[in-house]
Scaffold this motif. Structure first.
Motif, PDB file in Angstrom:
ATOM      1  N   THR A  11      -2.012   6.568  -2.832  1.00 52.30           N
ATOM      2  CA  THR A  11      -0.912   5.523  -2.417  1.00 52.30           C
ATOM      3  C   THR A  11      -0.485   4.773  -3.369  1.00 52.30           C
ATOM      4  OG1 THR A  11      -2.067   5.800   0.067  1.00 52.30           O
ATOM      5  CG2 THR A  11      -0.590   3.896  -0.509  1.00 52.30           C
ATOM      6  N   ARG A  73      -3.401   4.729   4.230  1.00 53.76           N
ATOM      7  CA  ARG A  73      -2.006   4.685   3.428  1.00 53.76           C
ATOM      8  C   ARG A  73      -1.394   3.264   3.440  1.00 53.76           C
ATOM      9  NH1 ARG A  73      -1.899   9.557   5.634  1.00 53.76           N
ATOM     10  NH2 ARG A  73      -0.376   8.885   7.117  1.00 53.76           N
ATOM     11  N   ASP A  92      -1.022   3.362  10.655  1.00 54.08           N
ATOM     12  CA  ASP A  92      -0.938   4.099   9.261  1.00 54.08           C
ATOM     13  C   ASP A  92       0.544   3.582   8.656  1.00 54.08           C
ATOM     14  OD1 ASP A  92      -3.260   5.522  10.046  1.00 54.08           O
ATOM     15  OD2 ASP A  92      -2.287   7.114  10.820  1.00 54.08           O
ATOM     16  N   ASP A  93       0.425   3.763   7.210  1.00 66.33           N
ATOM     17  CA  ASP A  93       1.562   3.837   6.309  1.00 66.33           C
ATOM     18  C   ASP A  93       2.171   2.404   6.505  1.00 66.33           C
ATOM     19  OD1 ASP A  93       1.569   6.602   5.519  1.00 66.33           O
ATOM     20  OD2 ASP A  93       2.162   7.038   7.570  1.00 66.33           O
ATOM     21  N   CYS A  94       1.442   1.261   6.556  1.00 67.41           N
ATOM     22  CA  CYS A  94       1.980  -0.064   6.689  1.00 67.41           C
ATOM     23  C   CYS A  94       2.350  -0.544   5.214  1.00 67.41           C
ATOM     24  CB  CYS A  94       1.005  -0.838   7.481  1.00 67.41           C
ATOM     25  SG  CYS A  94       1.222  -0.482   9.031  1.00 67.41           S
ATOM     26  N   ASP A 117       2.277   1.930  13.673  1.00 65.91           N
ATOM     27  CA  ASP A 117       2.295   3.018  12.406  1.00 65.91           C
ATOM     28  C   ASP A 117       3.595   2.554  11.800  1.00 65.91           C
ATOM     29  OD1 ASP A 117       0.037   4.045  13.018  1.00 65.91           O
ATOM     30  OD2 ASP A 117       0.780   5.321  14.230  1.00 65.91           O
ATOM     31  N   ARG A 118       3.873   2.593  10.317  1.00 69.04           N
ATOM     32  CA  ARG A 118       5.142   2.577   9.590  1.00 69.04           C
ATOM     33  C   ARG A 118       5.803   1.464   9.816  1.00 69.04           C
ATOM     34  NH1 ARG A 118       4.292   6.825  12.188  1.00 69.04           N
ATOM     35  NH2 ARG A 118       5.623   6.425  13.973  1.00 69.04           N
ATOM     36  N   ASP A 120       6.711  -2.358   7.852  1.00 63.95           N
ATOM     37  CA  ASP A 120       7.181  -2.654   6.724  1.00 63.95           C
ATOM     38  C   ASP A 120       7.270  -4.104   6.628  1.00 63.95           C
ATOM     39  OD1 ASP A 120       8.178  -3.519   4.337  1.00 63.95           O
ATOM     40  OD2 ASP A 120       9.322  -1.677   4.257  1.00 63.95           O
TER      41      ASP A 120
END
Length: 182
Positions: A11, A73, A92-94, A117-118, A120
């Motif tokens: 990551t 991640r 996830d994916d922050c 999730d996700r 930004d």
């Protein structure tokens, strides 16, 4: 723990100089030590964790307690001035940038954000109180979020107002709309 560390390494683009990676290493160590059942055996690891956490706070300006629940991640894009409450939950994916606060809205009142999730989170944003942030959300720079956000939206301003995300989902358009430099 080692699977998470391998994923963190990827990551952070396999770059030892990324301060976010340093913080994640300390975070993962702190989480790992909770798995040691015997408190006498765990004590030296807890002491070491506290020293490493203090050192990482001084060097990076990031407070990420091991009590935070992070998804996979998790990316600290820029370092400095990041405060995350131990009660916070991330999907996830922050992505989190410099100057972000995720935590309690009022002193002495429990309840920290649950982030999907996700998500930004732009530089300087504040996400406060017992709120829920949906999936695929962009929080603009310096926005102050104090209420729930639905899935697939952009939050900008003080207090944050909600803007639906364009259907084409072009990342450059989203960052510009959220007040971030494209």
């Amino acid at each position: 723990m080692f699977e998470n560390l391998r994923e963190d390494w990827q990551t952070y683009e396999r770059d030892w100089a990324r301060q976010g990676l340093w913080v994640m290493l300390v975070y993962r160590f702190g989480r790992w030590r909770y798995g040691i059942a015997n408190r006498f055996v765990r004590w030296p690891f807890s002491f070491l964790y506290r020293l490493l956490k203090l050192l990482s706070q001084i060097l990076t300006g990031i407070d990420l307690p091991c009590e935070v629940r992070l998804g996979r991640r998790f990316l600290i894009e820029h370092f400095g001035g990041i405060i995350i409450s131990g009660d916070a939950v991330f999907g996830d994916d922050c992505v989190v940038r410099n100057g972000v606060t995720v935590g309690l809205r009022h002193r002495g009142v429990r309840g920290a954000p649950v982030i999907g999730d996700r998500v930004d989170i732009g530089a300087g944003a504040k996400v406060l109180g017992p709120i829920r942030i949906g999936n695929d959300v962009v929080i603009g720079a310096n926005a102050v979020v104090i209420r729930d956000l639905p899935d697939n939206c952009i939050a900008v301003g003080v207090p944050a107002r909600i803007i639906p995300r364009p259907p084409d989902r072009d990342p450059a358009t989203e960052r510009t709309a959220a007040g971030q430099v494209a």
